[in-house]
Scaffold this motif. Structure first.
Motif, PDB file in Angstrom:
ATOM      1  N   ILE A  11       0.837  -1.203   0.000  1.00 29.44           N
ATOM      2  CA  ILE A  11       0.000   0.000   0.000  1.00 29.44           C
ATOM      3  C   ILE A  11       0.877   1.261   0.000  1.00 29.44           C
ATOM      4  CG2 ILE A  11      -0.252  -0.053   2.521  1.00 29.44           C
ATOM      5  CD1 ILE A  11      -2.939   1.186   2.355  1.00 29.44           C
ATOM      6  N   ASP A  29       1.852   1.670  -3.587  1.00 30.45           N
ATOM      7  CA  ASP A  29       0.694   1.814  -4.472  1.00 30.45           C
ATOM      8  C   ASP A  29      -0.080   3.098  -4.195  1.00 30.45           C
ATOM      9  OD1 ASP A  29       1.454  -0.596  -5.459  1.00 30.45           O
ATOM     10  OD2 ASP A  29      -0.101  -1.760  -4.437  1.00 30.45           O
ATOM     11  N   LEU A  30      -0.249   3.430  -2.926  1.00 27.09           N
ATOM     12  CA  LEU A  30      -1.128   4.561  -2.588  1.00 27.09           C
ATOM     13  C   LEU A  30      -0.425   5.711  -1.878  1.00 27.09           C
ATOM     14  CD1 LEU A  30      -4.307   2.596  -1.380  1.00 27.09           C
ATOM     15  CD2 LEU A  30      -3.821   3.522  -3.651  1.00 27.09           C
ATOM     16  N   THR A  77      -1.353   4.780   3.861  1.00 22.39           N
ATOM     17  CA  THR A  77      -0.711   3.716   4.640  1.00 22.39           C
ATOM     18  C   THR A  77      -0.862   3.975   6.136  1.00 22.39           C
ATOM     19  OG1 THR A  77       0.894   3.321   2.879  1.00 22.39           O
ATOM     20  CG2 THR A  77       1.478   2.516   5.072  1.00 22.39           C
ATOM     21  N   TRP A  97      -4.444   3.402   7.253  1.00 21.23           N
ATOM     22  CA  TRP A  97      -4.675   1.957   7.350  1.00 21.23           C
ATOM     23  C   TRP A  97      -3.985   1.386   8.585  1.00 21.23           C
ATOM     24  CZ3 TRP A  97      -0.281  -1.227   6.845  1.00 21.23           C
ATOM     25  CH2 TRP A  97      -0.552  -2.596   6.939  1.00 21.23           C
TER      26      TRP A  97
END
Ligand SMILES: Nc1ncnc2c1ncn2[C@@H]1O[C@H](COP(=O)(O)OP(=O)(O)O)[C@@H](O)[C@H]1O
Ligand SMILES: [Mg+2]
Length: 153
Positions: free
Chosen positions: A12, A15-16, A21, A24
């Motif tokens: 993550i 990717d993001l 992160t 999350w």
């Protein structure tokens, strides 16, 4: 908690980005550690966090939250990431039992002290300034600041 904290580099993050992160991570942290409330304040835009610092930030927070779970007995954690002018500031503090930092010395071959040392080293190797303040009975605060000018150009 072990599942959350031993995952070395969450996909993550690539990717993001660091902000999703951290959202999350702390959501999982709260779910896994029922009873600990995390106050999050991320006052920074994704592009204002230098790319090389993203994994460093994540690892420092992993170690700090590990210690909170293992040692602090806290019920409240505050985590803040903000950029003021050219400086990125990270703060993580808990309202747990605290400790006397002068009493902790890393000795090779003994586990204790390695976590704190790794946070200090990650901060300094990445050009940051690390400060830990802890008082028995009054919780623990870790602050790291990075001048971001060093990452541009
Ligand atoms: N947030 C915290 N609250 C209370 N005590 C802490 C906290 N963080 C670290 N400590 C104390 O500092 C010691 C050293 O931490 P660390 O270097 O991470 O080693 P370890 O977690 O393996 O014991 C811990 O054993 C604990 O006594
Ligand atoms: Mg530790």
């Amino acid at each position: 908690m072990r599942r959350v904290s031993t995952e070395l580099r969450p996909s993550i993050l690539d990717d993001l980005g660091i902000l999703p992160t951290l959202s999350w991570f702390f959501r999982e942290f709260e779910a896994a550690c029922g009873g600990i409330v995390v106050e999050k304040a991320f006052n920074v835009a994704e592009h204002e966090v230098p790319v090389p610092l993203k994994i460093t930030l994540y690892r420092i927070l992993q170690e700090a939250t590990n210690n909170i779970v293992k040692h602090a007995g806290a019920d409240r954690v505050r985590v803040r990431l903000e950029r003021v002018d050219e400086v990125l500031h990270l703060l993580i503090e808990d309202n747990g039992c605290g400790f006397d930092p002068d009493s902790i010395e890393y000795v090779e071959g003994q586990g204790r002290g390695l976590g704190l040392l790794s946070m200090t080293e990650r901060a300094s190797f990445s050009g940051g300034t690390y400060h830990l303040a802890s008082i028995p009975g009054q919780g623990t605060r870790i602050e790291v600041s990075w001048p971001c000018g060093q990452f541009s150009g």
